[in-house]
Design an enzyme around this catalytic site. Structure first.
Site, short mmCIF file in Angstrom:
data_model
loop_
_atom_site.label_atom_id
_atom_site.label_comp_id
_atom_site.label_asym_id
_atom_site.label_seq_id
_atom_site.Cartn_x
_atom_site.Cartn_y
_atom_site.Cartn_z
N HIS A 1 0.81 -1.22 0.00
CA HIS A 1 0.00 0.00 0.00
C HIS A 1 0.84 1.27 0.00
O HIS A 1 0.45 2.29 0.57
CB HIS A 1 -0.97 0.01 1.19
N GLY B 1 -10.58 -3.86 0.08
CA GLY B 1 -11.54 -2.82 0.44
C GLY B 1 -11.70 -2.78 1.94
O GLY B 1 -10.70 -2.71 2.66
N SER C 1 -5.21 -7.63 0.39
CA SER C 1 -5.66 -6.63 1.35
C SER C 1 -6.85 -7.15 2.16
O SER C 1 -6.74 -8.18 2.82
CB SER C 1 -6.00 -5.35 0.57
N GLU D 1 1.33 -9.52 6.61
CA GLU D 1 2.03 -8.59 5.73
C GLU D 1 3.29 -9.25 5.16
O GLU D 1 4.10 -9.85 5.88
CB GLU D 1 2.39 -7.32 6.49
#
Length: 983
Positions: free
Chosen positions: A684, A848, A895, A951
């Site tokens: 991101h 989202g 995500s 992550e």
């Protein structure tokens, strides 16, 4: 002079590369480069043909990125593809002479690359191999190495998630694949040279060039880059070139290249004020306006007179500009220094601790309040800052001074889900909470008479039934209220409007109970502006979506409440994006226009400011330097980890600053910003948008079909036949176009895909040949066929599940975790939940924020039945799945889609099947754009799920299945053997 050199390719004694958005040629030994192109768009990723006579590249002269070809010595270029999809050149086919490229064409949006081939003379592109792949290199006897997910490792450095590049070998270009080797790094750019396969990997910490034998053995490193990654390795079968740190390398030897570029995109230019308007504020006397345009501050009288610019003219960005009561301006200023400053233009500076998010100047001399990303509120008094407040939950917002300048009202987050209005007393230096919220109180505003404080509160919640599923929602977010500031103050609507108070007095005892709603319904209120005897209410009404413009949002409107009579006049000013008041004037904005109207004559004609009076000069190089520093500063302030993931962030600034002077185009700046942010090794960290040089935009038209050779229709997309934007135009009632028909002409000219350039959403006449008979049919070409392709892909998967499970299982796909993904999920969930089991698919899910909503629905349990006299018994609750479930994931599940997958596992809903997910779960909230409209994202929010850090790793499936074609069948097999009793 040395430019920002990228994308080299080699053949014979020539290297071709990209610089200043054009292609250049230089001898293999280096020297002064010669420009090959001078197009209107960026020319990138060149690939020389094996004989060195042609060069294929990616261009966008008509708008979308497509494959072009041109003579390697220079000359006109020719567009070869008309797919309007993301694409990159890969190389040349050694057997057929075709250009090989990777593209997302002919797939739903968000899917990965596949390999295509197209003749350098044009024609219908052909799919080179099935399945996802984005690189291929040819060896002896037709053997190949295929790259999958081999994107540029320099754009997320030290990436180890599920989308990390992989290299596979095969005996033929479309044959079954075998892994070449396994390295704990991100692999890219395979190149077969002699008896070795070269590639880029960062498994030792920095991207360098390595090689191994065709069996994966004998790994060897060939370069020693320590600061900048090796990027874009290519070969002519004998030699290898790449770029690193904006320089070119012949394997491990840097090529001495001089580029006598014009740097034409660095030239000063004048831009439109309307296109770059950021804010507008009325002066205290209502006779002047300050405009913030492209980071520059101007003042002007409304109708005539000179326009004055304030502050530095270039290399400095002015934000949040406001008027001081003496007519001077105050702003947040950012340049190439380490920190922003609060500056009285032409006067003193005060350092800003963090990034300023709001600013409000008091009507009292010397007081300026500002809020920051650090969730602090500061007040500056004659240059001396004092910390007023801090929230541990979210940012403090909505700063509003009282008319006498003593009191500052603001929205204070009291928890992750609630906020209250607080008031700061600048004389006593103390803050008091003045509302007792039910949920969120916000948008405070003082009455100019000094008697009331207005705010928007979420208190009497207006609930409404969902029209599709059994659910209730709150489509109207709040209602305007007022507080009487003095205990003895009578409420409005019961007396005539009294004279304004000289000093604002606040009785805090019991103030949270002196709350009165304004006589308007619940709605979506964005702002309250107090006027003498009246209140302006700026709201954005709900509106049904427009099928022709599904992404359009309703315009804002302004209503007026009379404080004496209680009468409400609706839709007084429209459309409105923002509104301010000062003295006897009101200023409101909509898109690139600014209007003024007297506050006592809102229905009057008013004035529209002539923004052409502003001459807004842009010096790109100075602007880019400021943007570079601001990008770095935003990461320093917004990154979730104060230790910056162990990266010396100051050193990274210095490292990439060395390359900034070589940047000569906005595209090159973008590349530099990506590399800078990628050093954080975190998801991101995006850079998108911004002002590039203007290029033509001729919308590519589509007919919603799959083409075979000779422009024969192989398949017609069905999609949703009732929605003209989600089905093939060939499905138009009465068109009678079928698979197998041949399109021989468009608008009377012999068929070519080029004839659909510029025809998006326009009617075209097709000449269709069937069984030797031709006829003409008029259809409206699509601007985008991805919606139809998505619907057909989902339908095919659902049909396959039905067939494989003997109609026992249902299928649901969620394409993302946003509103559109929720709509797609509900569409399928309500029709499939009564099946004996469910296959839930989040492959290619781009993320989202709605994962909890989907998990709530999937985890519901049936525990009873409901029956009536005339109908069949139904389960209770009715909208709960009937049986077991399985979840499909792949490396393109990212995500919030990954958080959903981990939640699916944690709740024990079923097995996960497919490939390891992306590994990007440190979320962002883009709330700050750069001066040219660029948005850079900062990874702000870290998730730890079940004690696991996903992550840069991803969610590992319970059943690993690499081949997409087998994933669905594997999921069916995991569920069908389980007997499920009928409800």
């Amino acid at each position: 002079m040395t430019g920002y050199l990228r994308f080299p390719t080699i053949a014979g004694d020539t290297v071709v590369f990209t610089c200043e958005d054009d292609l250049w040629s230089v001898p293999v030994g280096g020297g002064t480069a010669r420009r090959l192109t001078a197009g209107v768009s960026e020319a990138s990723r060149p690939r020389l043909s094996p004989d060195g006579s042609l060069v294929a590249f990616i261009g966008a002269d008509d708008g979308p990125s497509e494959v072009y070809v041109m003579p390697a010595h220079g000359g006109p270029s020719r567009r070869l593809t008309y797919q309007a999809a993301r694409c990159v050149t890969v190389g040349w086919h050694p057997g057929t002479g075709e250009i090989i490229y990777a593209s997302t064409a002919a797939q739903p949006a968000g899917f990965g690359f596949r390999l295509f081939a197209v003749s350098p003379s044009g024609g219908v592109p052909r799919l080179l191999r099935p399945g996802l792949a984005d690189a291929v290199t040819f060896g002896p006897d037709g053997r190949v190495v295929v790259g999958r997910n081999t994107a540029d490792p320099a754009r997320w450095k030290r990436y180890r998630g599920g989308l990390a590049g992989e290299l596979w070998t095969a005996s033929t270009v479309d044959g079954p694949l075998t892994p070449l080797l396994s390295l704990p790094g991100n692999l890219a750019n395979p190149c077969w040279v002699g008896d070795r396969i070269f590639f880029i990997s960062d498994h030792e910490g920095v991207g360098n060039v390595y090689s191994c034998r065709p069996d994966g053995a004998d790994l060897h490193r060939h370069t020693s880059h320590g600061e900048y990654y090796a990027r874009n390795l290519t070969t002519d079968g004998l030699r290898l070139v790449h770029h690193a740190g904006a320089s070119l390398f012949l394997l491990d030897e840097q090529l001495p290249v001089e580029v006598a570029g014009s740097r034409s995109q660095c030239a000063r230019r004048i831009v439109s004020a309307a296109d770059h308007l950021e804010d507008a504020r009325l002066s205290p006397d209502g006779k002047s306006v300050t405009l913030t345009v492209r980071g520059q501050a101007f003042t002007m009288a409304p109708q005539t007179g000179p326009v004055r610019q304030h502050g530095a003219a270039s290399g400095v960005r002015h934000r949040l500009v406001d008027w001081l009561p003496d007519g001077r301006l105050v702003a947040v200023v950012g340049d190439d220094s380490a920190d922003e400053r609060l500056t009285v233009l032409g006067g003193s500076d005060t350092p800003v601790p963090g990034t300023a998010t709001e600013l409000a100047a008091s009507p009292r001399d010397g007081l300026v309040a500002f809020a920051t990303n650090r969730q602090q509120l500061w007040v500056v008094d004659d240059g001396l800052p004092r910390l007023v407040d801090h929230s541990p939950h979210e940012r403090i917002e909505d700063l509003a001074w009282s008319p006498d300048g003593r009191w500052l009202a603001y929205t204070y987050p009291t928890s992750p889900r609630t906020s209250a209005i607080k008031v700061f007393d600048a004389e006593l230096n103390q803050a008091v909470q003045v509302t007792a919220p039910v949920l969120r109180d916000s948008r405070p505003s003082f009455d100019p008479s000094g008697r009331y404080l207005y705010f928007v509160g979420q208190r009497d919640l207006a609930v409404d039934h969902d029209q599709v599923q059994f659910d209730l929602g709150f489509p109207y977010a709040g209602r305007p209220y007022l507080i009487t500031l003095r205990a003895e103050e009578p409420p409005p609507f019961e007396h005539s409007s009294p004279a304004p108070l000289t000093d604002v007095e606040i009785d805090f005892a019991g103030i949270e109970r002196r709350v009165l709603p304004l006589p308007v319904p619940e709605g979506r209120y964005a702002k309250i502006v107090g006027l003498p005897g009246k209140v302006l209410l700026h709201s954005v009404p709900l509106a049904a979506p427009d099928i022709a413009q599904p992404d359009a949002t309703p315009d804002g409107i302004v209503s007026v409440v009379d404080l004496v009579t209680g009468e409400v006049e609706s839709d007084v000013l429209s459309p409105v994006d923002d509104v301010h008041a000062s003295n006897s004037m009101i200023l409101y904005r909509h898109e690139g226009t600014v209007h003024m109207v007297p506050s006592d004559d809102l229905d009057g004609e008013g004035i529209e400011l002539d923004l052409k009076r502003l001459q807004v000069s842009v010096q790109p190089e100075a602007e880019w330097r400021q943007m570079f520093r601001e990008t770095w500063r935003l990461q320093r302030e917004g990154f979730w980890d104060a230790a910056m993931n162990g990266v010396d962030w100051d050193a990274m600034y210095d490292r990439y600053l060395r390359l900034l002077d070589r940047v000569a185009t906005r595209a090159e700046l973008s590349d530099l910003l990506w590399e800078l942010q990628a050093e954080l090794g975190t998801s991101h960290t995006y850079e998108r948008g911004g002002e590039y040089r203007p290029t033509p935009s001729h919308g590519q038209g589509f007919l919603g079909v799959d083409w075979e050779s000779d422009w024969r229709i192989g398949n017609i997309l069905l999609g949703d036949p009732w929605n003209p934007r989600a089905t093939s135009p060939c499905n138009r009632l009465g068109a009678d176009i079928r698979a197998g028909d041949q399109v021989v002409a468009i608008n009377g000219r012999p068929m070519s895909a080029e004839l659909l350039v510029g025809q998006a959403d326009r009617q075209v006449e097709l000449t269709v040949l069937r069984d030797g008979t031709s006829r003409s049919v008029t259809v409206t070409a699509l601007a985008d066929e991805s919606a139809a392709r998505y619907r057909d892909w989902v339908s095919a998967n659902r049909s396959a599940v039905r067939e494989l499970s003997d109609c026992r299982l249902g299928y649901i796909h969620a394409p993302d975790m946003n509103a559109s993904g929720y709509a797609e999920f509900v569409r399928a969930f309500l029709t499939e939940l009564d099946c004996e089991g469910l296959i839930v698919d989040v492959r290619f899910n781009g993320g989202g924020q709605i994962a909890p909503m989907l998990l709530d629905r999937l985890s519901r349990k049936r525990f009873g039945t409901e029956s009536g006299r005339w109908g069949r018994p139904t389960p209770y609750p009715s909208e709960a799945p009937r049986g077991p479930m399985a979840l499909l994931v792949n490396e393109h599940t990212g995500s919030n889609g990954e958080i959903f997958a981990q939640g699916f596992r944690s709740l024990g809903l079923g097995p996960l099947i497919g490939r390891r997910t992306w590994g990007g779960v440190i979320a962002t909230w883009p709330r700050h754009s750069l001066v040219d409209g660029t948005v850079t994202t900062q990874p702000e929010f870290r998730y730890v799920l079940d004690g696991q850090i996903l992550e840069n790793r991803g969610v590992v499936p319970d059943i690993q299945v690499d081949n997409e074609d087998r994933q669905l069948a594997t999921a069916v097999a995991a569920l069908v053997p389980t007997p499920v009793p009928a409800p």
